[in-house]
Design a protein around this motif. Structure first.
Motif, mmCIF file in Angstrom:
data_model
loop_
_atom_site.group_PDB
_atom_site.id
_atom_site.type_symbol
_atom_site.label_atom_id
_atom_site.label_comp_id
_atom_site.label_asym_id
_atom_site.label_seq_id
_atom_site.Cartn_x
_atom_site.Cartn_y
_atom_site.Cartn_z
ATOM 1 N N LEU A 18 0.849 -1.188 0.000
ATOM 2 C CA LEU A 18 0.000 0.000 0.000
ATOM 3 C C LEU A 18 0.886 1.240 0.000
ATOM 4 O O LEU A 18 1.734 1.404 0.886
ATOM 5 N N LEU A 19 0.675 2.105 -0.990
ATOM 6 C CA LEU A 19 1.413 3.360 -1.093
ATOM 7 C C LEU A 19 0.511 4.516 -0.701
ATOM 8 O O LEU A 19 -0.700 4.476 -0.921
ATOM 9 N N ASN A 20 1.112 5.557 -0.149
ATOM 10 C CA ASN A 20 0.387 6.792 0.111
ATOM 11 C C ASN A 20 0.131 7.467 -1.239
ATOM 12 O O ASN A 20 0.688 7.045 -2.263
ATOM 13 N N ALA A 21 -0.663 8.519 -1.273
ATOM 14 C CA ALA A 21 -0.928 9.229 -2.520
ATOM 15 C C ALA A 21 0.357 9.779 -3.119
ATOM 16 O O ALA A 21 0.453 9.977 -4.332
ATOM 17 N N SER A 22 1.376 9.993 -2.295
ATOM 18 C CA SER A 22 2.674 10.510 -2.735
ATOM 19 C C SER A 22 3.625 9.393 -3.197
ATOM 20 O O SER A 22 4.793 9.649 -3.435
ATOM 21 N N ARG A 40 -13.973 0.137 -3.135
ATOM 22 C CA ARG A 40 -14.604 1.311 -2.518
ATOM 23 C C ARG A 40 -14.026 2.629 -3.044
ATOM 24 O O ARG A 40 -14.350 3.691 -2.538
ATOM 25 N N GLU A 41 -13.149 2.504 -4.034
ATOM 26 C CA GLU A 41 -12.518 3.645 -4.695
ATOM 27 C C GLU A 41 -11.709 4.516 -3.743
ATOM 28 O O GLU A 41 -11.575 5.717 -3.936
ATOM 29 N N LYS A 42 -11.159 3.914 -2.704
ATOM 30 C CA LYS A 42 -10.265 4.614 -1.791
ATOM 31 C C LYS A 42 -8.815 4.448 -2.234
ATOM 32 O O LYS A 42 -7.941 5.174 -1.772
ATOM 33 N N ALA A 43 -8.579 3.488 -3.122
ATOM 34 C CA ALA A 43 -7.243 3.237 -3.644
ATOM 35 C C ALA A 43 -7.360 2.825 -5.100
ATOM 36 O O ALA A 43 -8.428 2.423 -5.569
ATOM 37 N N GLU A 44 -6.234 2.942 -5.807
ATOM 38 C CA GLU A 44 -6.186 2.525 -7.204
ATOM 39 C C GLU A 44 -5.032 1.546 -7.390
ATOM 40 O O GLU A 44 -4.046 1.591 -6.654
ATOM 41 N N ILE A 68 -0.942 -1.045 -4.617
ATOM 42 C CA ILE A 68 -2.048 -0.096 -4.733
ATOM 43 C C ILE A 68 -1.633 1.230 -4.097
ATOM 44 O O ILE A 68 -0.726 1.272 -3.267
ATOM 45 N N ARG A 69 -2.315 2.317 -4.521
ATOM 46 C CA ARG A 69 -2.009 3.652 -4.016
ATOM 47 C C ARG A 69 -3.290 4.312 -3.528
ATOM 48 O O ARG A 69 -4.319 4.265 -4.208
ATOM 49 N N LEU A 70 -3.227 4.913 -2.338
ATOM 50 C CA LEU A 70 -4.378 5.636 -1.815
ATOM 51 C C LEU A 70 -4.672 6.846 -2.692
ATOM 52 O O LEU A 70 -3.751 7.482 -3.206
ATOM 53 N N ARG A 71 -5.926 7.164 -2.865
ATOM 54 C CA ARG A 71 -6.315 8.326 -3.666
ATOM 55 C C ARG A 71 -6.117 9.634 -2.897
ATOM 56 O O ARG A 71 -5.930 10.675 -3.501
ATOM 57 N N ARG A 72 -6.182 9.563 -1.561
ATOM 58 C CA ARG A 72 -5.973 10.746 -0.729
ATOM 59 C C ARG A 72 -4.724 10.552 0.118
ATOM 60 O O ARG A 72 -4.457 9.447 0.581
ATOM 61 N N TYR A 73 -3.995 11.628 0.342
ATOM 62 C CA TYR A 73 -2.772 11.576 1.140
ATOM 63 C C TYR A 73 -3.122 11.373 2.612
ATOM 64 O O TYR A 73 -4.021 12.013 3.145
ATOM 65 N N ILE A 74 -2.428 10.474 3.261
ATOM 66 C CA ILE A 74 -2.597 10.200 4.682
ATOM 67 C C ILE A 74 -1.337 10.657 5.405
ATOM 68 O O ILE A 74 -0.233 10.224 5.062
ATOM 69 N N ARG A 75 -1.504 11.543 6.392
ATOM 70 C CA ARG A 75 -0.363 11.993 7.188
ATOM 71 C C ARG A 75 -0.007 10.897 8.182
ATOM 72 O O ARG A 75 -0.848 10.444 8.954
#
Length: 181
Positions: A18-22, A40-44, A68-75
């Motif tokens: 799992l990758l962050n959006a960055s 759930r379209e939270k990741a691609e 997979i990569r998250l669509r939103r950046y998680i701090r």
């Protein structure tokens, strides 16, 4: 969804990076959790399974993801020390008993907790069941034993990855290299 079989056996116990959006690696996930994030379209999906494995349901076919990569950046909060978990401890000690060198199945406190030993990296080692049972709540001096390794806190950013073992997937290498550098 039913699982398809890939070229390396079953996909049931497979992990996905799992990758962050960055595009920085966060963790590894069981395949089921990764599929749910994608559905759930939270990741691609960044990379699919190298063997081309596919999961099928009654109405959908989905390629088995490898990364997979998250669509939103998680701090991600910075942690000064790597959390002490059984998985991380076994990884640190290479799944070898600190006393005899055989395959480790349990963890052991060098200074037993019953004698004031703390549950910290510097006091916990991987152990095989016979050595753990023989040692019980005694000190090493009482048994005349010595440790094969000195227990230390793991260092480096790659230890921040939960379940960060590579699992042999070459598609993870470019992302894992960023962490190890």
């Amino acid at each position: 969804m039913s699982t398809a079989r890939g070229t390396e056996g079953g996909t049931v116990h497979r992990h996905v990076l799992l990758l962050n959006a960055s595009y920085e690696p966060l963790t590894t996930l069981p395949l089921r959790r990764a599929i749910l994030l994608v559905l759930r379209e939270k990741a691609e999906v960044v990379h699919g399974d190298a063997g081309g494995a596919v999961l099928h349901s009654a109405s959908t076919a989905l390629s088995v993801p490898s990364v997979i990569r998250l669509r939103r950046y998680i701090r991600v909060p910075y942690r000064r020390r790597v959390p002490l978990t059984r998985v991380a401890l076994m990884r640190r000690d290479g799944h070898h008993c600190a006393y005899c060198g055989k395959r480790a199945e349990t963890i052991d406190h060098v200074i037993p907790r019953s004698r004031g030993g703390a549950h910290v990296w510097e006091n916990v080692v991987a152990s095989c069941k016979p050595c753990n049972h023989r040692k019980a709540d005694r000190l090493l001096d009482e048994l005349g034993w010595e440790l094969n390794v000195t227990p230390t806190v793991p260092r480096g950013l790659h230890w921040r990855l939960i379940n960060g073992e590579n699992h042999g997937d070459p598609q993870w290498a470019p992302y894992m290299a960023r962490v190890a550098a």
